[in-house]
Design a protein around this motif. Structure first.
Motif, mmCIF file in Angstrom:
data_model
loop_
_atom_site.group_PDB
_atom_site.id
_atom_site.type_symbol
_atom_site.label_atom_id
_atom_site.label_comp_id
_atom_site.label_asym_id
_atom_site.label_seq_id
_atom_site.Cartn_x
_atom_site.Cartn_y
_atom_site.Cartn_z
ATOM 1 N N CYS A 32 35.673 35.212 33.355
ATOM 2 C CA CYS A 32 34.554 35.948 32.741
ATOM 3 C C CYS A 32 33.766 36.656 33.844
ATOM 4 C CB CYS A 32 33.677 34.975 31.955
ATOM 5 S SG CYS A 32 32.530 35.792 30.846
ATOM 6 N N GLY A 33 34.498 37.385 34.682
ATOM 7 C CA GLY A 33 33.854 38.150 35.755
ATOM 8 C C GLY A 33 33.658 39.584 35.302
ATOM 9 N N THR A 34 34.036 40.535 36.155
ATOM 10 C CA THR A 34 33.829 41.950 35.833
ATOM 11 C C THR A 34 34.501 42.306 34.508
ATOM 12 O OG1 THR A 34 33.809 42.440 38.192
ATOM 13 C CG2 THR A 34 34.158 44.297 36.705
ATOM 14 N N VAL A 35 35.788 42.034 34.407
ATOM 15 C CA VAL A 35 36.531 42.444 33.207
ATOM 16 C C VAL A 35 36.251 41.489 32.044
ATOM 17 C CG1 VAL A 35 38.820 42.869 32.248
ATOM 18 C CG2 VAL A 35 38.332 43.502 34.623
ATOM 19 N N SER A 59 35.057 29.541 37.157
ATOM 20 C CA SER A 59 35.252 28.636 38.297
ATOM 21 C C SER A 59 34.040 27.741 38.517
ATOM 22 C CB SER A 59 35.571 29.426 39.560
ATOM 23 O OG SER A 59 34.442 30.144 39.978
ATOM 24 N N ARG A 65 25.602 30.119 30.980
ATOM 25 C CA ARG A 65 26.950 29.725 30.546
ATOM 26 C C ARG A 65 26.831 28.412 29.791
ATOM 27 N NH1 ARG A 65 30.828 31.383 35.731
ATOM 28 N NH2 ARG A 65 30.833 33.604 35.180
ATOM 29 N N LEU A 89 41.797 36.607 34.627
ATOM 30 C CA LEU A 89 41.698 35.876 35.889
ATOM 31 C C LEU A 89 42.211 36.757 37.020
ATOM 32 C CD1 LEU A 89 43.105 32.382 34.833
ATOM 33 C CD2 LEU A 89 40.763 32.852 35.603
ATOM 34 N N GLY A 308 36.925 49.277 36.756
ATOM 35 C CA GLY A 308 35.547 48.938 36.429
ATOM 36 C C GLY A 308 35.459 48.216 35.101
HETATM 37 N N1 LIG Z 1 37.949 45.012 38.062
HETATM 38 C C1 LIG Z 1 38.719 46.003 37.617
HETATM 39 O O1 LIG Z 1 38.338 47.185 37.619
HETATM 40 C C2 LIG Z 1 40.110 45.700 37.079
HETATM 41 C C3 LIG Z 1 40.875 46.735 36.523
HETATM 42 C C4 LIG Z 1 42.140 46.450 35.965
HETATM 43 C C5 LIG Z 1 42.612 45.159 36.002
HETATM 44 N N2 LIG Z 1 41.864 44.179 36.591
HETATM 45 C C6 LIG Z 1 42.424 42.829 36.618
HETATM 46 O O2 LIG Z 1 41.613 41.988 35.820
HETATM 47 C C7 LIG Z 1 41.622 40.664 36.354
HETATM 48 C C8 LIG Z 1 40.179 40.197 36.537
HETATM 49 O O3 LIG Z 1 39.536 41.054 37.467
HETATM 50 P P1 LIG Z 1 37.946 41.000 37.685
HETATM 51 O O4 LIG Z 1 37.609 42.207 38.479
HETATM 52 O O5 LIG Z 1 37.253 40.763 36.392
HETATM 53 O O6 LIG Z 1 37.804 39.679 38.593
HETATM 54 P P2 LIG Z 1 36.444 38.871 38.895
HETATM 55 O O7 LIG Z 1 35.249 39.700 38.627
HETATM 56 O O8 LIG Z 1 36.619 38.290 40.247
HETATM 57 O O9 LIG Z 1 36.439 37.692 37.795
HETATM 58 C C9 LIG Z 1 37.339 36.624 37.870
HETATM 59 C C10 LIG Z 1 36.939 35.556 36.867
HETATM 60 O O10 LIG Z 1 37.884 34.494 36.992
HETATM 61 C C11 LIG Z 1 37.178 33.254 37.208
HETATM 62 N N3 LIG Z 1 37.943 32.425 38.137
HETATM 63 C C12 LIG Z 1 38.381 32.750 39.372
HETATM 64 N N4 LIG Z 1 39.018 31.705 39.932
HETATM 65 C C13 LIG Z 1 38.965 30.699 39.037
HETATM 66 C C14 LIG Z 1 39.427 29.346 39.031
HETATM 67 N N5 LIG Z 1 40.081 28.822 40.081
HETATM 68 N N6 LIG Z 1 39.187 28.586 37.940
HETATM 69 C C15 LIG Z 1 38.530 29.095 36.863
HETATM 70 N N7 LIG Z 1 38.069 30.379 36.810
HETATM 71 C C16 LIG Z 1 38.291 31.159 37.884
HETATM 72 C C17 LIG Z 1 35.860 33.639 37.841
HETATM 73 O O11 LIG Z 1 34.917 32.603 37.593
HETATM 74 P P3 LIG Z 1 33.376 32.740 38.062
HETATM 75 O O12 LIG Z 1 32.769 33.753 37.127
HETATM 76 O O13 LIG Z 1 32.802 31.373 37.895
HETATM 77 O O14 LIG Z 1 33.415 33.210 39.480
HETATM 78 C C18 LIG Z 1 35.549 34.953 37.108
HETATM 79 O O15 LIG Z 1 34.916 34.677 35.898
HETATM 80 C C19 LIG Z 1 42.427 40.721 37.654
HETATM 81 O O16 LIG Z 1 43.734 40.261 37.416
HETATM 82 C C20 LIG Z 1 42.419 42.199 37.998
HETATM 83 O O17 LIG Z 1 43.567 42.595 38.732
HETATM 84 C C21 LIG Z 1 40.626 44.405 37.110
#
Ligand SMILES: NC(=O)c1ccc[n+]([C@@H]2O[C@H](COP(=O)([O-])OP(=O)(O)OC[C@H]3O[C@@H](n4cnc5c(N)ncnc54)[C@H](OP(=O)(O)O)[C@@H]3O)[C@@H](O)[C@H]2O)c1
Length: 334
Positions: A32-35, A59, A65, A89, A308
């Protein structure tokens, strides 16, 4: 985000059995991060599909939350018996293991995780065999319907000859900042602050992220992975090349190309100067542009936000809508 954009894009002809009389569809969200945060907001605010998020994997716990809804243990999340697993993730062993678990559980899956899906072609094959839906539109091109468009073209019986594009919004954003005179470090920090770049941006800068996307495009376009992918990284030398390109009125772009020929399916990620008026040169910041060349000389150009929160969440939500439509027969947005 416009709700009219949430209409599922029709893809090739697969018809899944409507096995889910129960509504709303029970879903869990992994990450539940950016995406994932954008997806959760979208589902809470006006998403027209009949779906509830029973549990969210993160995490760590923090304010806002709710315990009982947000979990740090995957077992607690899967114990809710989801029919739909939404994977947001980061790439890694955890995501791979949980997608495996989701497949074994019989749930349908929507994933934004291009790296895992590219590395594990067996996931899509097994999902198909077992009648589970696995969609990953968000893994390629942000809000651009790249995989859907390719699927539609192939569904019309037309062959795809080549695909070329700027498919990594982070590197495009960084190259634009370099062109304005920023240092590489400053450009990367700006991309991270806006949620385009992950804390480790090496996959974007080294071209591995674009290569994973090309792999998914190759599967959709040619039914097979590329035989080879050459990579060129954005590094300390790149600023000089950006300057040289700018001196001629060009922009340096990380261009991904894919074509099938006598030597098999060739893919490359290369930094190339593009002229003004070239759609691949004109993309700005985190935008993406993808040109699909088909037989009979047709060319389709897709442009839009490639990275984004909102752009990527939009694609995930479209995939969720498509799953609900396939399973529950619920149509919306029309
Ligand atoms: N950002 C983009 O523009 C974009 C575009 C296309 C595709 N994507 C893909 O989308 C996916 C997510 O990207 P994002 O940018 O949203 O990543 P992010 O902001 O880093 O969010 C990751 C999420 O996963 C959780 N997490 C990480 N490690 C964990 C663990 N060990 N146990 C439980 N939860 C865990 C984090 O928890 P916390 O919140 O507690 O830290 C967070 O909620 C990736 O695979 C990325 O390649 C991203």
């Amino acid at each position: 985000m416009s709700l009219s954009l949430l209409v599922p894009t029709p893809t090739a002809s697969t018809v899944y059995p409507r096995v889910l009389p129960e509504r709303p569809m029970r879903a869990v969200l992994l990450g539940c991060g950016t995406v994932g945060g954008g997806v959760l907001d979208g589902l809470r605010n006006g998403f027209p599909g009949d779906v509830t998020v029973e549990a969210v994997l993160v995490s760590r716990h923090r304010r806002g939350r709710a315990p009982g809804r947000f979990f740090t243990e995957a077992d607690s999340v899967f114990a809710t018996g989801p029919r739909l697993v939404i994977d947001c993730l980061p790439d890694g062993e955890l995501a791979e293991r949980l997608l495996e678990l989701a497949l074994q559980s019989g749930a349908d899956i929507v994933s934004a995780n291009k790296a895992v899906i590219a590395r594990r072609p067996d996931f899509a094959a097994r999902a198909r065999e077992r009648g589970q839906i696995l969609r990953y539109s968000a893994a390629v091109g942000g809000e651009l319907p790249v995989l859907e468009t390719i699927s539609r073209i192939r569904g019309e019986g037309r062959a795809i000859l080549s695909v070329a594009g700027v498919v990594n919004g982070t590197s495009n954003f960084v190259l634009d900042r370099l062109a304005e005179g920023a240092s590489l470090d400053t450009a990367i920090r700006a991309a991270q602050a806006l949620g385009f770049a992950e804390s480790d941006p090496s996959a974007d800068l080294e071209g591995r992220d674009a290569a994973a996307k090309l792999t998914l495009i190759a599967r959709a376009a040619f039914g097979a992975d590329p035989d080879c992918v050459s990579l060129e990284a954005i590094d300390a030398e790149t600023q000089e090349r950006v300057r040289e390109a700018a001196a001629c009125g060009y922009r340096l772009r990380q261009v991904a190309t894919l074509k099938a020929g006598a030597n098999g399916i060739e893919a490359s990620i290369a930094l190339t100067p593009r002229a003004p008026g070239d759609p691949l040169g004109d993309v700005r910041d985190e935008e993406n542009a993808v040109r699909i060349s088909c037989e009979r000389g047709d060319t389709i150009l897709l442009t839009g936000r490639g990275a984004g929160r909102d752009a990527t969440a939009h694609s995930v939500l479209s995939d969720i809508g498509a799953v609900i439509e396939a399973r529950c027969g619920q149509r919306f947005g029309q």
